[in-house]
Design a protein around this motif. Structure first.
Motif, PDB file in Angstrom:
ATOM      1  N   ASP A  88       0.878  -1.241  -0.038  1.00 26.55           N
ATOM      2  CA  ASP A  88       0.187   0.037   0.094  1.00 26.55           C
ATOM      3  C   ASP A  88       0.915   1.077  -0.055  1.00 26.55           C
ATOM      4  O   ASP A  88       0.535   2.415  -0.815  1.00 26.55           O
ATOM      5  N   VAL A  89       1.922   1.327   0.824  1.00 22.54           N
ATOM      6  CA  VAL A  89       2.971   2.451   0.845  1.00 22.54           C
ATOM      7  C   VAL A  89       3.354   2.502  -0.381  1.00 22.54           C
ATOM      8  O   VAL A  89       3.310   3.803  -0.780  1.00 22.54           O
ATOM      9  N   VAL A  90       4.128   1.567  -1.002  1.00 23.83           N
ATOM     10  CA  VAL A  90       4.873   1.819  -2.261  1.00 23.83           C
ATOM     11  C   VAL A  90       3.785   2.396  -3.332  1.00 23.83           C
ATOM     12  O   VAL A  90       4.027   3.230  -3.983  1.00 23.83           O
ATOM     13  N   ALA A  91       2.600   1.586  -3.501  1.00 19.71           N
ATOM     14  CA  ALA A  91       1.611   1.979  -4.503  1.00 19.71           C
ATOM     15  C   ALA A  91       1.072   3.402  -4.379  1.00 19.71           C
ATOM     16  O   ALA A  91       0.855   4.133  -5.246  1.00 19.71           O
ATOM     17  N   ARG A  92       0.827   3.923  -2.999  1.00 22.81           N
ATOM     18  CA  ARG A  92       0.408   5.243  -2.991  1.00 22.81           C
ATOM     19  C   ARG A  92       1.417   6.298  -2.867  1.00 22.81           C
ATOM     20  O   ARG A  92       1.154   7.270  -3.731  1.00 22.81           O
ATOM     21  N   LEU A  93       2.742   6.000  -2.787  1.00 25.56           N
ATOM     22  CA  LEU A  93       3.852   6.925  -3.182  1.00 25.56           C
ATOM     23  C   LEU A  93       3.798   6.925  -4.536  1.00 25.56           C
ATOM     24  O   LEU A  93       4.125   7.984  -5.321  1.00 25.56           O
ATOM     25  N   ARG A  94       3.668   5.892  -5.319  1.00 28.45           N
ATOM     26  CA  ARG A  94       3.919   5.782  -6.856  1.00 28.45           C
ATOM     27  C   ARG A  94       2.913   6.684  -7.615  1.00 28.45           C
ATOM     28  O   ARG A  94       3.221   7.611  -8.474  1.00 28.45           O
ATOM     29  N   LEU A  95       1.567   6.632  -7.000  1.00 31.28           N
ATOM     30  CA  LEU A  95       0.431   7.241  -7.642  1.00 31.28           C
ATOM     31  C   LEU A  95       0.762   8.640  -7.320  1.00 31.28           C
ATOM     32  O   LEU A  95       0.588   9.413  -8.206  1.00 31.28           O
TER      33      LEU A  95
END
Length: 87
Positions: free
Chosen positions: A49-56
């Protein structure tokens, strides 16, 4: 793009911390963002979740996001959910 923004994640980031980092990316001018994942604990869905949110957030802000220091377990989990290309 100018400069570099460095982020370092440690432990299990709380939702407020993730929100703060996303807001930081939204407010920053487009730049290269280097995110060190070596300090993350656990390679479960919270880390995904952290990685995906930062990527977005980085994509929305026009940033180039680079992840460093992901351990083998996190790499495997990200690959499993289709986000392996981020590393």
């Amino acid at each position: 793009m100018s400069g570099t923004l460095e982020l370092r994640l440690a432990g299990r980031p709380a939702p407020d911390e993730v929100r703060r980092l996303c807001e930081l990316l939204a407010a920053a001018p487009p730049t290269v963002v280097v995110c060190d994942l070596a300090g993350l604990t656990g390679a479960g869905l919270a880390a995904v979740d952290v990685v995906a949110r930062l990527r977005l957030a980085a994509r929305r802000g026009g940033h180039r996001l680079l992840f460093w220091g992901a351990g083998p377990e996190l790499r495997d989990v990200l690959a499993l959910v289709g986000l392996g290309d981020l590393l």
